[in-house]
Design a protein around this motif. Structure first.
Motif, short mmCIF file in Angstrom:
data_model
loop_
_atom_site.label_atom_id
_atom_site.label_comp_id
_atom_site.label_asym_id
_atom_site.label_seq_id
_atom_site.Cartn_x
_atom_site.Cartn_y
_atom_site.Cartn_z
N ASN A 142 -10.52 -17.59 -20.65
CA ASN A 142 -9.42 -17.21 -19.33
C ASN A 142 -8.75 -18.45 -18.99
O ASN A 142 -7.82 -18.42 -18.69
N LEU A 143 -9.48 -19.64 -18.88
CA LEU A 143 -9.09 -20.61 -18.36
C LEU A 143 -7.78 -21.20 -19.43
O LEU A 143 -6.71 -21.63 -19.09
N GLU A 144 -8.24 -20.94 -20.76
CA GLU A 144 -7.44 -21.46 -22.01
C GLU A 144 -6.07 -20.88 -21.90
O GLU A 144 -5.00 -21.27 -22.09
N GLN A 145 -6.25 -19.36 -21.54
CA GLN A 145 -5.06 -18.35 -21.46
C GLN A 145 -4.19 -18.94 -20.38
O GLN A 145 -2.99 -18.99 -20.31
N ARG A 146 -4.89 -19.37 -19.23
CA ARG A 146 -3.97 -19.84 -18.02
C ARG A 146 -3.20 -21.02 -18.15
O ARG A 146 -2.23 -21.27 -17.94
N ARG A 147 -3.88 -21.98 -18.90
CA ARG A 147 -3.42 -23.22 -19.10
C ARG A 147 -2.22 -23.18 -20.17
O ARG A 147 -1.16 -23.68 -20.02
N ARG A 148 -2.50 -22.17 -21.08
CA ARG A 148 -1.34 -22.21 -22.11
C ARG A 148 -0.11 -21.47 -21.46
O ARG A 148 1.15 -21.64 -21.68
N SER A 149 -0.38 -20.34 -20.39
CA SER A 149 0.75 -19.77 -19.75
C SER A 149 1.57 -20.68 -19.02
O SER A 149 2.79 -20.72 -18.72
N VAL A 150 0.78 -21.57 -18.35
CA VAL A 150 1.69 -22.70 -17.43
C VAL A 150 2.31 -23.67 -18.30
O VAL A 150 3.46 -24.01 -18.05
N LEU A 151 1.62 -24.06 -19.42
CA LEU A 151 2.29 -25.18 -20.13
C LEU A 151 3.53 -24.39 -20.90
O LEU A 151 4.44 -25.21 -20.90
N ASP A 152 3.49 -23.34 -21.24
CA ASP A 152 4.81 -22.60 -21.80
C ASP A 152 5.78 -22.53 -20.77
O ASP A 152 6.98 -22.80 -21.19
N PHE A 153 5.61 -22.09 -19.55
CA PHE A 153 6.59 -22.25 -18.44
C PHE A 153 7.06 -23.91 -18.29
O PHE A 153 8.43 -23.84 -18.17
N LEU A 154 6.36 -24.80 -18.26
CA LEU A 154 6.80 -26.13 -17.97
C LEU A 154 7.56 -26.57 -19.10
O LEU A 154 8.65 -27.09 -18.76
N GLN A 155 7.32 -26.47 -20.35
CA GLN A 155 7.82 -26.68 -21.28
C GLN A 155 9.39 -25.91 -21.50
O GLN A 155 10.52 -26.64 -21.80
N LYS A 156 9.30 -24.80 -21.05
CA LYS A 156 10.72 -23.95 -21.18
C LYS A 156 11.68 -24.77 -20.02
O LYS A 156 12.91 -24.56 -20.19
N GLN A 157 11.01 -25.09 -18.76
CA GLN A 157 12.11 -25.83 -17.89
C GLN A 157 12.41 -26.96 -18.30
O GLN A 157 13.75 -27.18 -17.90
N LEU A 158 11.68 -27.62 -19.08
CA LEU A 158 12.38 -29.07 -19.63
C LEU A 158 13.24 -28.61 -20.57
O LEU A 158 14.34 -29.37 -20.85
N HIS A 159 13.24 -27.79 -21.41
CA HIS A 159 14.05 -27.49 -22.50
C HIS A 159 15.45 -26.64 -21.94
O HIS A 159 16.43 -27.04 -22.35
N ASP A 160 15.21 -26.11 -20.57
CA ASP A 160 16.46 -25.50 -19.86
C ASP A 160 17.21 -26.45 -19.02
O ASP A 160 18.19 -25.92 -18.44
N LYS A 161 16.84 -27.67 -18.96
CA LYS A 161 17.35 -28.80 -18.09
C LYS A 161 18.71 -28.92 -18.31
O LYS A 161 19.29 -28.86 -19.68
#
Length: 372
Positions: free
Chosen positions: A353-372
């Motif tokens: 469950n924590l891994e799923q949450r970690r991956r979800s937050v990480l995907d969001f963060l990487q998308k934010q950097l990609h969209d800068k």
């Protein structure tokens, strides 16, 4: 609404009343989601004294509900609503079948959920609601400690009767009922029960201002009240409750992980409401306060994965506001720091469950950097 239990330590065996409907087991060693303390509950001298007094004090009614119902197994019979599974709130009777539900619950149906009859109308059942209110007032009245209390006599000279139900403390009972109602979208019922609980705690704090458990409980309940107001669309009241919760919890020792979590969540929720209200500077201030709380927590508990994920989430919130305020360099720095935190975090297979949450937050963060 948070599922954190501010009352687990008040129930027999330290069992959270919202985690299980089973009878508490003193040997279970269950941990309280708010206090984070588990293991075998220890008997204090006050507990021992109270136990001895309850065995000898003629003032005490045996440990049963004065109305004959059992709070621990929740056999509340005609006093509960079959839709939300909680005590009736604004008890209402369907016409013509006369089956009874909470007003908010039955208003969502055209046919009676119990018998299927067409609902031609709904009318209040004041008599039944009065009985429910009497049940709440007289049920689960447990004193935290009878040790050292004077044996006061009533106005008629007779000993005062203290109802005591050792299966569930009153506050835990009210929160349990509120959680049931909230999950069933009966928000007014949840708010009513939580308001009673908050009032009870405030009354106790008048004579025990330094009681950390009471302060922690009140902080959690105020946060839940904020959730109710937010769900009802009352943002100003929600902010008031969240701010009071945060102010109260910020004064307590930060050793308890669940207390830290509740505090940081309350701060973030105020930030969210300010953010959606268009006040970005205020939103950033609250997000930054939550971030500071979580940074300090990670310093003390760096091996606790959930704290690292919470830290990354707070970093993302602050960075997102910075971007909206036009401070792109600070935003990028925050996103990158959050990504590094999550990439360093290694979880085993038992923490799916924590891994799923970690991956979800990480995907969001990487998308934010990609969209800068």
């Amino acid at each position: 609404m948070s599922s954190l239990c501010p009352f687990a330590k008040a129930t027999t065996g330290g069992v959270c009343p919202m985690k299980s409907d089973k009878k508490p087991d003193k040997s279970s060693g269950a941990a309280c989601p708010v206090t984070g303390k588990g293991g075998e509950p220890k008997e204090t001298s006050a507990d021992h004294a109270a136990g001895e007094e309850s065995a000898e004090d003629p003032r005490l009614v045996p440990a049963k509900c004065p109305f004959g119902y059992d709070s621990n197994t929740f056999k509340l019979g005609p006093l509960s609503c079959m839709v939300c599974q909680a005590l009736l709130h604004d008890a209402s009777k369907c016409k013509p079948c006369s089956h009874k539900f909470c007003k908010a619950c039955i208003s969502r149906f055209k046919d009676c959920p119990l018998c299927g009859a067409d609902i031609e109308g709904v009318e209040p059942d004041a008599e039944l609601q009065t009985l429910v209110d009497r049940f709440i007032d007289g049920h689960a009245r447990i004193k935290r400690s009878l040790a050292g209390e004077s044996k006061e006599a009533g106005a008629d000279g007779k000993s005062k009767v203290i109802y005591e139900d050792v299966s569930m403390e009153r506050g835990a009972f009210l929160v349990q009922q509120a959680m049931r109602a909230f999950r069933a979208q009966n928000i007014e019922s949840a708010k009513s029960r939580l308001s009673m609980c908050a009032e009870d705690i405030r009354e106790e704090l008048k004579s025990s201002q330094d009681n950390l458990d009471l302060c922690s409980q009140l902080g959690a309940v105020l946060g839940m009240l904020g959730d109710c107001c937010r769900t009802l669309g009352d943002a100003p009241s929600a902010i008031t409750y969240y701010e009071e919760s945060a102010e109260l919890l910020s004064k307590l020792p930060k050793k308890d992980l669940e207390l830290v979590h509740t505090l940081s969540v309350s701060l973030n929720k105020v930030g969210d409401l300010r953010y959606y209200g268009g006040d970005l500077q205020s939103a950033r201030s609250y997000y930054a306060r939550s971030l500071d709380v979580r940074r300090n927590s990670v310093k003390e508990h760096s091996a606790v994965a959930s704290q690292v994920i919470d830290l990354a989430t707070s970093l993302a919130k602050v960075a997102d506001v910075d971007r909206n305020l036009g401070n792109e360099d600070a935003a990028v720095e925050g996103f990158e720091e959050a990504i590094k935190c999550l990439e360093k975090l290694k979880l085993d297979s038992e923490q799916a469950n924590l891994e799923q949450r970690r991956r979800s937050v990480l995907d969001f963060l990487q998308k934010q950097l990609h969209d800068k």
